[in-house]
Design a protein around this motif. Sequence first.
Motif, PDB file in Angstrom:
ATOM      1  N   GLY A  47       0.804  -1.222   0.000  1.00 13.97           N
ATOM      2  CA  GLY A  47       0.000   0.000   0.000  1.00 13.97           C
ATOM      3  C   GLY A  47       0.838   1.273   0.000  1.00 13.97           C
ATOM      4  O   GLY A  47       0.338   2.345  -0.361  1.00 13.97           O
TER       5      GLY A  47
ATOM      6  N   ASP B 216       3.876   3.363  -5.047  1.00 10.96           N
ATOM      7  CA  ASP B 216       3.057   4.259  -5.864  1.00 10.96           C
ATOM      8  C   ASP B 216       1.915   3.435  -6.464  1.00 10.96           C
ATOM      9  O   ASP B 216       1.981   2.208  -6.544  1.00 10.96           O
ATOM     10  CB  ASP B 216       3.873   5.034  -6.897  1.00 10.96           C
ATOM     11  CG  ASP B 216       4.286   4.237  -8.124  1.00 10.96           C
ATOM     12  OD1 ASP B 216       3.509   3.388  -8.600  1.00 10.96           O
ATOM     13  OD2 ASP B 216       5.391   4.485  -8.635  1.00 10.96           O
ATOM     14  N   LYS B 217       0.878   4.115  -6.893  1.00 11.15           N
ATOM     15  CA  LYS B 217      -0.371   3.457  -7.286  1.00 11.15           C
ATOM     16  C   LYS B 217      -0.160   2.389  -8.368  1.00 11.15           C
ATOM     17  O   LYS B 217      -0.680   1.281  -8.266  1.00 11.15           O
ATOM     18  CB  LYS B 217      -1.379   4.505  -7.761  1.00 11.15           C
ATOM     19  CG  LYS B 217      -2.738   3.942  -8.016  1.00 11.15           C
ATOM     20  CD  LYS B 217      -3.719   5.025  -8.387  1.00 11.15           C
ATOM     21  CE  LYS B 217      -5.087   4.427  -8.673  1.00 11.15           C
ATOM     22  NZ  LYS B 217      -6.086   5.407  -9.005  1.00 11.15           N
ATOM     23  N   ARG B 218       0.602   2.694  -9.389  1.00  6.71           N
ATOM     24  CA  ARG B 218       0.781   1.753 -10.498  1.00  6.71           C
ATOM     25  C   ARG B 218       1.591   0.541 -10.054  1.00  6.71           C
ATOM     26  O   ARG B 218       1.264  -0.591 -10.399  1.00  6.71           O
ATOM     27  CB  ARG B 218       1.448   2.438 -11.697  1.00  6.71           C
ATOM     28  CG  ARG B 218       1.500   1.517 -12.888  1.00  6.71           C
ATOM     29  CD  ARG B 218       1.626   2.135 -14.232  1.00  6.71           C
ATOM     30  NE  ARG B 218       2.634   3.157 -14.373  1.00  6.71           N
ATOM     31  CZ  ARG B 218       3.108   3.563 -15.533  1.00  6.71           C
ATOM     32  NH1 ARG B 218       2.655   3.019 -16.652  1.00  6.71           N
ATOM     33  NH2 ARG B 218       4.012   4.499 -15.614  1.00  6.71           N
ATOM     34  N   GLN B 219       2.638   0.767  -9.261  1.00 12.47           N
ATOM     35  CA  GLN B 219       3.436  -0.356  -8.767  1.00 12.47           C
ATOM     36  C   GLN B 219       2.579  -1.276  -7.888  1.00 12.47           C
ATOM     37  O   GLN B 219       2.624  -2.501  -8.041  1.00 12.47           O
ATOM     38  CB  GLN B 219       4.629   0.149  -7.950  1.00 12.47           C
ATOM     39  CG  GLN B 219       5.725   0.770  -8.769  1.00 12.47           C
ATOM     40  CD  GLN B 219       6.848   1.301  -7.894  1.00 12.47           C
ATOM     41  OE1 GLN B 219       6.809   1.228  -6.668  1.00 12.47           O
ATOM     42  NE2 GLN B 219       7.874   1.851  -8.545  1.00 12.47           N
ATOM     43  N   ALA B 220       1.808  -0.687  -7.003  1.00  9.17           N
ATOM     44  CA  ALA B 220       0.941  -1.485  -6.117  1.00  9.17           C
ATOM     45  C   ALA B 220      -0.061  -2.297  -6.927  1.00  9.17           C
ATOM     46  O   ALA B 220      -0.294  -3.482  -6.641  1.00  9.17           O
ATOM     47  CB  ALA B 220       0.226  -0.578  -5.122  1.00  9.17           C
ATOM     48  N   GLU B 221      -0.644  -1.675  -7.937  1.00 15.01           N
ATOM     49  CA  GLU B 221      -1.630  -2.367  -8.765  1.00 15.01           C
ATOM     50  C   GLU B 221      -0.994  -3.530  -9.527  1.00 15.01           C
ATOM     51  O   GLU B 221      -1.562  -4.624  -9.584  1.00 15.01           O
ATOM     52  CB  GLU B 221      -2.288  -1.388  -9.744  1.00 15.01           C
ATOM     53  CG  GLU B 221      -3.449  -1.956 -10.509  1.00 15.01           C
ATOM     54  CD  GLU B 221      -4.629  -2.352  -9.642  1.00 15.01           C
ATOM     55  OE1 GLU B 221      -5.418  -3.202 -10.091  1.00 15.01           O
ATOM     56  OE2 GLU B 221      -4.767  -1.841  -8.509  1.00 15.01           O
TER      57      GLU B 221
ATOM     58  N   ARG C 133      -0.296  -6.363  -7.039  1.00 14.45           N
ATOM     59  CA  ARG C 133      -1.543  -7.053  -6.663  1.00 14.45           C
ATOM     60  C   ARG C 133      -2.054  -7.947  -7.794  1.00 14.45           C
ATOM     61  O   ARG C 133      -2.467  -9.081  -7.566  1.00 14.45           O
ATOM     62  CB  ARG C 133      -2.610  -6.036  -6.274  1.00 14.45           C
ATOM     63  CG  ARG C 133      -2.412  -5.469  -4.895  1.00 14.45           C
ATOM     64  CD  ARG C 133      -3.598  -4.612  -4.440  1.00 14.45           C
ATOM     65  NE  ARG C 133      -3.274  -3.928  -3.214  1.00 14.45           N
ATOM     66  CZ  ARG C 133      -2.912  -2.650  -3.123  1.00 14.45           C
ATOM     67  NH1 ARG C 133      -2.850  -1.898  -4.206  1.00 14.45           N
ATOM     68  NH2 ARG C 133      -2.626  -2.109  -1.963  1.00 14.45           N
TER      69      ARG C 133
END
Length: 162
Positions: A105, A108-113, A116
Amino acid sequence: MSTEMSKYVLSLLESYNERERKIAVLRYNLEHPTTVSRTEQIEAMNFRHGDSLGHSAGHISNKTLYIALNYEEQTERMNAESAHEIAKELFALECEQRRLTYFIGLLDKRQAEVIRLVFVDGIPTKEVAASFGLTYRTIDRIKRTAIENLAEMYAYSDQFRV
């Protein structure tokens, strides 16, 4: 960042779903412990003689009752020890899973996505690349960078763990 820590993070990510299954099994075992009723214990201890003439139904000797009560005490102790071991393992797995999820979490948003999708949802990198409209190499680079960032978080966090 150390290669060893990156390998460790990668192994955590690759075993994410396996850990989730173990957590679910251990929770079930804690919520549904195997128990033996008093009647079952006494029946188990009501031995017959070797000549198959045994005791009549319903007759329980004092010795058998003592053995059954002793057996019950030992069973309760063993069940408590087993529950303690299950709870200890469950706690360790849940802590590791929460720590990993928390650190993901923080990416950064793209790495986390990407992490996942690839490791939690099990979607192949090629499919993730197609869904983002990017090349396989770009998604692979994002994934590697995310793993390096997670490894840095783990290394930093481990400095303060007791």
